[in-house]
Write a protein that holds these residues in place. Structure first.
Motif, PDB file in Angstrom:
ATOM      1  N   LEU A 243       0.829  -1.208   0.000  1.00 29.48           N
ATOM      2  CA  LEU A 243       0.000   0.000   0.000  1.00 29.48           C
ATOM      3  C   LEU A 243       0.863   1.257   0.000  1.00 29.48           C
ATOM      4  CD1 LEU A 243      -2.999   1.000   0.220  1.00 29.48           C
ATOM      5  CD2 LEU A 243      -2.546   1.261   2.663  1.00 29.48           C
ATOM      6  N   LEU A 246       2.158   1.763  -3.423  1.00 31.04           N
ATOM      7  CA  LEU A 246       1.102   2.284  -4.281  1.00 31.04           C
ATOM      8  C   LEU A 246       0.866   3.765  -4.020  1.00 31.04           C
ATOM      9  CD1 LEU A 246      -1.013   1.443  -6.432  1.00 31.04           C
ATOM     10  CD2 LEU A 246      -2.646   1.206  -4.548  1.00 31.04           C
ATOM     11  N   TYR A 247       0.983   4.184  -2.752  1.00 29.55           N
ATOM     12  CA  TYR A 247       0.836   5.615  -2.456  1.00 29.55           C
ATOM     13  C   TYR A 247       1.908   6.418  -3.190  1.00 29.55           C
ATOM     14  CZ  TYR A 247       0.673  10.099  -0.183  1.00 29.55           C
ATOM     15  OH  TYR A 247       0.583  11.464   0.024  1.00 29.55           O
ATOM     16  N   GLU A 250       0.451   6.447  -6.779  1.00 28.64           N
ATOM     17  CA  GLU A 250      -0.909   6.912  -7.078  1.00 28.64           C
ATOM     18  C   GLU A 250      -1.556   7.727  -5.963  1.00 28.64           C
ATOM     19  OE1 GLU A 250      -1.637   6.455  -9.971  1.00 28.64           O
ATOM     20  OE2 GLU A 250      -1.068   4.500 -10.741  1.00 28.64           O
ATOM     21  N   GLY A 251      -0.829   8.021  -4.890  1.00 27.29           N
ATOM     22  CA  GLY A 251      -1.463   8.654  -3.743  1.00 27.29           C
ATOM     23  C   GLY A 251      -1.152  10.133  -3.597  1.00 27.29           C
ATOM     24  N   THR A 264      -6.467  11.148   2.730  1.00 28.97           N
ATOM     25  CA  THR A 264      -5.521  10.434   1.870  1.00 28.97           C
ATOM     26  C   THR A 264      -6.285   9.880   0.685  1.00 28.97           C
ATOM     27  OG1 THR A 264      -4.216   9.808   3.805  1.00 28.97           O
ATOM     28  CG2 THR A 264      -3.797   8.604   1.760  1.00 28.97           C
ATOM     29  N   PHE A 266      -6.152   7.761  -3.060  1.00 30.61           N
ATOM     30  CA  PHE A 266      -5.509   6.905  -4.062  1.00 30.61           C
ATOM     31  C   PHE A 266      -6.323   7.021  -5.345  1.00 30.61           C
ATOM     32  CE2 PHE A 266      -4.308   5.168  -0.014  1.00 30.61           C
ATOM     33  CZ  PHE A 266      -2.997   4.736  -0.187  1.00 30.61           C
ATOM     34  N   THR A 267      -5.672   7.363  -6.448  1.00 32.81           N
ATOM     35  CA  THR A 267      -6.363   7.521  -7.726  1.00 32.81           C
ATOM     36  C   THR A 267      -5.883   6.435  -8.690  1.00 32.81           C
ATOM     37  OG1 THR A 267      -6.513   9.915  -7.389  1.00 32.81           O
ATOM     38  CG2 THR A 267      -6.880   9.092  -9.618  1.00 32.81           C
ATOM     39  N   VAL A 280      -7.064  -1.710  -1.946  1.00 32.83           N
ATOM     40  CA  VAL A 280      -6.733  -0.562  -1.088  1.00 32.83           C
ATOM     41  C   VAL A 280      -7.764  -0.428   0.027  1.00 32.83           C
ATOM     42  CG1 VAL A 280      -6.525   1.949  -0.997  1.00 32.83           C
ATOM     43  CG2 VAL A 280      -5.489   0.690  -2.891  1.00 32.83           C
ATOM     44  N   GLN A 310     -11.367   6.726  -7.385  1.00 38.58           N
ATOM     45  CA  GLN A 310     -10.664   7.258  -6.226  1.00 38.58           C
ATOM     46  C   GLN A 310     -11.087   6.529  -4.959  1.00 38.58           C
ATOM     47  OE1 GLN A 310     -10.924  11.479  -5.700  1.00 38.58           O
ATOM     48  NE2 GLN A 310      -9.637  11.949  -7.479  1.00 38.58           N
TER      49      GLN A 310
END
Length: 580
Positions: A243, A246-247, A250-251, A264, A266-267, A280, A310
């Motif tokens: 995670l 990934l942030y 994409e975060g 916060t 995430f896209t 996520v 999102q």
């Protein structure tokens, strides 16, 4: 645009006195120095005093007045360093960070006149005598001013250094030795490494960002009704490492104007990344006990089409955690400023790999074969390349992307597999082992014939038991089994540069890793015994150019010479008083 440090140093150099009579103060000392210069009879001199009193300036003025236009050819000043943007990996106060010399200098130098600062509690990633990659103590950071640097582009990376800086190379015998940058050419080799370094259990510090759970009213202390839960500190596990990666890709985080409420986000792509979005949400729910909301968003180019999904977590504590750990300066929270948190470098290999898998939101390719990361953050790509090297992966770093490649039959070679051929050819010829010509023919006569695969060398060693009884062969086997390999220098370009360059002192090792991907640099502020025995002695024994009967050697910050180097220097000073 020029930064403040460079501006100060340019000002200092511009107005630095060129002659002794231009120096203000120290009248008695200057008068004696002028007497020495007028007679062209100069004893050994030791200048002592605080920074800024004119020690280096006085020495340079003497050189100019004695030798005129040819003063540089008759003066050896022992300084050599790398540009401020040079990446290094340090452990400072027990905390690991991939940083640059410029960032370290901002925290250590307080005055423009300072040439070096002693460091406490700082270690740099280095190479010990057994060829192990490890952190070793740094005694000081030094700097000096130059007007030219060499920009060196090598396979998978780049570095800028002063021309008199030294790097570590593998010579024709297979030994590690230093070589000056000005002596390098395209096609020469840098030493690099790839090695899986086992880490430690990492504890994520959420409690530093915990909200105030109670508020004080006139009636007393009452529970804050806006706080539902507080995240406790917890260990970094593979699931959460994914995670975090990934942030990085994409975060983002967002706060209200007072910073009291944060979210916060995430896209992810829609609809092809719906499963990732659900993953996520599941981690936030099961790992952190946080609820989240997901919704799809319209395309900015075609409002009738949905293009992204999102996942939002409304938790200020989590948002502050990401804000503090994932941005270089802690305040500018845009994509260009993202960085890999330092504690990821300390994590076990599995955690490092899972983090990099999560970061594949910014990548293309297939894990285990070939991956290309792209990012607007150059620092993030450099972090990725270094993190991969410390987890046993063959990485490269280029403008706008970082790459990982695995050792597969579809690739003819990977960089972490290659060593220079000359030491091995020389050994086999000396021992009369002619079979190497056939066994290694594809390596030796390939377009990259200067290097041989470590795997091939290991196979050859197993077939020739006589190698096990030769001392030089034993040393070369140590090189083969080490994490070391070599990369080819593609281009060396000398560029004008006006500003500081920097260096570390690493007692005992005299080397450290630096560059956009790590290459082995010499501890080139040159305070060790080898420099006194070689460079100083070789310079001192040669005749000067011009009518002055001796040369000058300026040992700046000589109090930082090692004890062995000081003893060697005394002998050199006694032997060569007529020429230096």
């Amino acid at each position: 645009m020029i930064n403040l440090v460079e501006a100060e140093e340019i000002w200092v150099e511009k107005y630095r006195p060129k002659k002794l009579d231009e120096i203000i103060g120290q009248d008695e000392v200057i008068s004696r120095l002028q007497s020495f210069v007028s007679k062209k009879s100069l004893p050994h001199l030791l200048f002592a005093g605080p920074a800024g009193t004119g020690k280096t300036t006085a020495a340079l003025c003497i050189a100019r007045e004695l030798f005129g236009e040819g003063w540089r050819q008759n003066l050896l000043e022992l300084n050599a360093s790398v540009a401020p943007e040079t990446p290094v990996l340090v452990r400072w106060g027990g905390k690991t960070q991939r940083t640059t010399f410029g960032e370290i200098a901002d925290q250590t130098f307080s005055e423009p006149s300072q040439r070096h600062v002693r460091l406490e509690g700082v270690e740099v990633l280095s190479l010990d005598s057994e060829y192990r990659i490890r952190f070793l103590p740094v005694s000081l950071i030094s700097r000096h001013y130059v007007d030219r640097v060499a920009r060196i582009r090598y396979e998978g990376g780049e570095i800028r250094t002063s021309l008199d800086h030294s790097v570590i190379v593998i010579d024709e015998l297979g030994d590690l030795r230093s070589r000056r940058v000005e002596e390098l050419h395209g096609g020469d080799h840098f030493i690099t490494f790839t090695t899986p370094i086992e880490g430690v259990t990492v504890t994520l510090n959420f409690e530093s960002f915990a909200p105030q759970t109670h508020i004080r009213l006139r009636s007393g202390l009452v529970k804050n009704p806006k706080i539902d839960s507080v995240l406790p500190n917890s260990h970094l596990d593979p699931e959460f490492a994914w995670l975090l990666g990934l942030y990085l890709a994409e975060g983002c985080v967002s706060f209200n104007t007072r910073g009291s409420s944060g979210v916060t986000i995430f896209t992810l792509g829609y609809p092809h990344e719906e499963e990732l979005a659900q993953q996520v949400s599941d981690i936030l729910d099961q790992r952190l006990d946080l609820s989240s909301e997901s919704f799809v968003a319209n395309s900015g180019f075609d409002r009738s089409r949905y293009s992204s999904i999102q996942v939002r977590a409304w938790n200020t504590q989590l948002a502050k955690f990401f804000s503090h750990n994932f941005y270089g300066n802690g305040s500018n929270r845009d994509a260009t400023n993202k960085r890999v948190p330092g504690w990821v470098f300390d994590a076990p290999i599995e955690i490092k790999h899972t983090f990099l898998k999560g970061y594949m939101g910014d990548a293309c390719g297939r894990w285990g074969e070939y991956v290309r990361y792209s990012s607007r953050s150059e620092g993030c790509l450099i972090d990725t390349a270094w993190l991969g090297r410390l987890s046993g992966l063959d990485t490269s770093c280029y403008s706008g992307e970082a790459r990982i490649v695995w050792n597969l039959p579809s690739y003819s070679y990977i960089k972490s597999e290659l060593l220079p051929a000359k030491p091995f050819v020389r050994l086999f010829e000396r021992l009369g082992i002619k079979q190497y010509r056939y066994f290694m023919r594809h390596s030796l006569y390939h377009k990259r014939s200067q290097r041989i695969s470590k795997t091939l060398l290991k196979e050859f060693w197993l077939k020739h038991r006589e190698l096990l009884h030769d001392s030089r062969a034993k040393h070369l086997l140590k090189v083969i089994e080490s994490p070391l390999s070599v990369v080819c220098i593609r281009e060396i370009r000398v560029e004008p540069y006006h500003g500081y360059v920097y260096d570390f002192s690493v007692p005992g090792a005299e080397r450290f890793w630096g560059g956009t991907t790590p290459v082995l640099l010499h501890n080139s502020d040159e305070r060790g015994i080898d420099t006194i025995r070689t460079k100083v002695k070789d310079y001192a024994r040669t005749r000067p150019i011009g009518d002055v009967p001796y040369k000058l050697i300026l040992l700046d910050e000589s109090d930082a010479l090692t004890p062995d180097a000081q003893h060697a220097l005394r002998r050199t000073m006694e032997m060569y008083t007529h020429t230096c």
